[in-house]
Write a protein that holds these residues in place. Structure first.
Motif, short mmCIF file in Angstrom:
data_model
loop_
_atom_site.label_atom_id
_atom_site.label_comp_id
_atom_site.label_asym_id
_atom_site.label_seq_id
_atom_site.Cartn_x
_atom_site.Cartn_y
_atom_site.Cartn_z
N LYS A 121 30.75 41.21 32.22
CA LYS A 121 30.68 42.64 32.49
C LYS A 121 30.29 42.83 33.95
CE LYS A 121 28.86 47.03 30.76
NZ LYS A 121 28.02 47.69 29.73
N LEU A 122 31.13 43.56 34.70
CA LEU A 122 30.88 43.81 36.12
C LEU A 122 30.53 45.28 36.30
CD1 LEU A 122 33.91 41.82 37.64
CD2 LEU A 122 31.64 40.98 37.00
N GLN A 123 29.56 45.53 37.19
CA GLN A 123 29.05 46.88 37.38
C GLN A 123 29.12 47.27 38.85
OE1 GLN A 123 27.61 48.73 34.72
NE2 GLN A 123 27.45 50.49 36.13
N GLN A 124 29.38 48.55 39.07
CA GLN A 124 29.33 49.06 40.43
C GLN A 124 27.93 48.89 40.98
OE1 GLN A 124 30.93 53.04 40.98
NE2 GLN A 124 29.36 53.51 42.51
N PRO A 125 27.78 48.30 42.17
CA PRO A 125 26.43 48.03 42.69
C PRO A 125 25.69 49.31 43.07
CG PRO A 125 28.08 47.51 44.36
CD PRO A 125 28.83 47.83 43.09
N SER A 174 38.08 49.09 31.44
CA SER A 174 37.41 49.50 32.67
C SER A 174 37.17 50.99 32.67
CB SER A 174 38.24 49.11 33.90
OG SER A 174 39.49 49.78 33.89
N SER A 175 36.17 51.38 33.41
CA SER A 175 35.87 52.78 33.67
C SER A 175 35.69 52.92 35.18
CB SER A 175 34.62 53.22 32.90
OG SER A 175 33.51 52.48 33.32
N ASP A 176 35.18 54.04 35.60
CA ASP A 176 35.01 54.23 37.04
C ASP A 176 34.02 53.25 37.64
OD1 ASP A 176 36.80 56.29 36.95
OD2 ASP A 176 35.27 57.88 36.84
N ASP A 177 33.03 52.84 36.88
CA ASP A 177 31.97 52.02 37.47
C ASP A 177 31.76 50.69 36.76
OD1 ASP A 177 31.04 53.10 35.15
OD2 ASP A 177 29.13 53.81 35.96
N THR A 178 32.56 50.38 35.73
CA THR A 178 32.37 49.10 35.03
C THR A 178 33.72 48.46 34.68
OG1 THR A 178 32.30 50.20 32.87
CG2 THR A 178 30.18 49.85 34.01
N LEU A 179 33.65 47.13 34.50
CA LEU A 179 34.79 46.34 34.01
C LEU A 179 34.24 45.33 33.01
CD1 LEU A 179 37.76 45.35 34.08
CD2 LEU A 179 37.08 43.82 35.96
N SER A 180 34.75 45.41 31.77
CA SER A 180 34.33 44.49 30.73
C SER A 180 35.51 43.58 30.38
CB SER A 180 33.87 45.24 29.48
OG SER A 180 32.75 46.06 29.79
N ILE A 181 35.25 42.27 30.28
CA ILE A 181 36.30 41.29 30.03
C ILE A 181 35.83 40.34 28.93
CG2 ILE A 181 37.78 39.49 31.01
CD1 ILE A 181 37.17 40.63 33.79
N ILE A 182 36.72 40.05 27.99
CA ILE A 182 36.47 38.99 27.02
C ILE A 182 37.69 38.08 27.01
CG2 ILE A 182 37.35 40.35 25.06
CD1 ILE A 182 35.14 38.92 23.35
N VAL A 183 37.43 36.77 27.09
CA VAL A 183 38.52 35.80 27.19
C VAL A 183 38.26 34.65 26.21
CG1 VAL A 183 39.16 36.30 29.58
CG2 VAL A 183 37.30 34.68 29.10
N SER A 184 39.38 33.95 25.88
CA SER A 184 39.28 32.84 24.95
C SER A 184 40.26 31.75 25.34
CB SER A 184 39.55 33.31 23.52
OG SER A 184 39.59 32.21 22.64
N THR A 185 39.85 30.50 25.18
CA THR A 185 40.75 29.37 25.44
C THR A 185 41.68 29.14 24.25
OG1 THR A 185 39.11 27.83 24.56
CG2 THR A 185 39.07 28.26 26.94
N SER A 220 31.13 55.32 45.44
CA SER A 220 32.42 55.20 44.74
C SER A 220 33.10 53.91 45.16
CB SER A 220 33.33 56.40 45.04
OG SER A 220 33.63 56.46 46.44
N LEU A 221 33.92 53.40 44.28
CA LEU A 221 34.65 52.16 44.54
C LEU A 221 36.04 52.47 45.08
CD1 LEU A 221 33.66 50.18 41.32
CD2 LEU A 221 32.76 49.85 43.63
N PRO A 222 36.61 51.56 45.85
CA PRO A 222 37.98 51.78 46.36
C PRO A 222 38.98 51.94 45.21
CG PRO A 222 36.93 49.95 47.51
CD PRO A 222 36.04 50.30 46.34
N ALA A 223 40.10 52.55 45.51
CA ALA A 223 41.15 52.74 44.50
C ALA A 223 41.66 51.39 44.01
CB ALA A 223 42.30 53.56 45.11
N HIS A 224 41.91 51.33 42.71
CA HIS A 224 42.43 50.13 42.05
C HIS A 224 41.48 48.93 42.23
CE1 HIS A 224 46.10 52.45 41.75
NE2 HIS A 224 46.19 52.53 43.05
N TYR A 225 40.22 49.21 42.36
CA TYR A 225 39.26 48.15 42.62
C TYR A 225 39.20 47.15 41.47
CZ TYR A 225 34.72 45.96 43.50
OH TYR A 225 33.69 45.06 43.69
#
Length: 219
Positions: free
Chosen positions: A168-172, A206-217, A177-182
């Motif tokens: 989970k990544l968060q806007q610092p 994703s939202s304006d200030d967060t990106l959540s990722i779940i991955v699997s091998t 605001s974050l750049p477009a298509h960040y």
């Protein structure tokens, strides 16, 4: 008149006539115009006339040799066309293979949600493979530092187990605001990483200030 006087008159007349005749002959010799003698006429002889000889320019290509010269060019052109057609056919086949793989991988939103929920459940159930989990979490942290991003996000969640990872990544803080298509740019850069290619399935939100990722091998 005496005979002596008559003889003298005859003699004088003769001398005058001889003198006149001599003078006339000498005058005729000096005044007669020169007449150029005609060229001798010989039977069977005719003067040579100047003959003109026309020299033909050599032809660059004879009509007989023209088809022979064109044949190699036409053959080479046909060979190039065949090669181009084969290359285009190969490209079409490759594109069809890629399209087929995309179609096979496409799932409905319901299936995505179902699979994502299943992975979250699997993440809770799995035990942690410390070596693999630590290596993967470190690779993600290094990526965020080395990716030359305009703004470096905060990684608030990094949780890997045996085959599933959640990030989970968060806007610092301090960034309005974050750049477009960040977040999209981060996802694209992740796809280029060698260590990321071990994952066969990924899902992100994703939202304006967060990106959540779940991955699997594993699928």
């Amino acid at each position: 008149m005496s005979k002596l006087s008559l003889g003298l008159v005859v003699a004088a007349s003769f001398l005058c006539g001889a003198a006149a005749m001599s003078f006339y002959q000498s005058f005729s010799a000096t005044t007669t115009p020169d007449i150029e003698p005609a060229a001798p006429s010989v039977a069977g002889y005719e003067p040579h006339e100047t003959s003109s000889v026309s020299i033909k320019k050599p032809e660059t290509m004879s009509a007989q040799n023209e088809p022979l010269n064109k044949a190699p060019i036409e053959s080479a052109t046909a060979t190039e066309l065949v090669q181009q057609i084969e290359e285009l056919q190969q490209q079409v086949a490759n594109q069809q293979t890629i399209i087929a793989s995309y179609k096979a991988a496409v799932v409905s939103p319901q299936q995505i949600n179902s699979r994502t929920e299943a992975l979250h459940s699997l993440l809770e159930e799995q035990a942690r493979d410390e070596a693999w989990a630590y290596q993967t979490e470190t690779a993600m942290a290094d990526f965020l530092i080395m990716a030359d991003l305009p703004v470096q996000p905060d990684m608030t969640v990094a949780n890997c187990k045996t085959s599933v990872c959640e990030f989970k990544l968060q806007q610092p803080e301090g960034v309005d605001s974050l750049p477009a298509h960040y977040w999209r740019n981060i996802s694209d850069k992740l796809m280029e990483q060698g260590w990321w290619k071990q994952f066969k399935y990924s899902s992100s939100t994703s939202s304006d200030d967060t990106l959540s990722i779940i991955v699997s091998t594993e699928l």
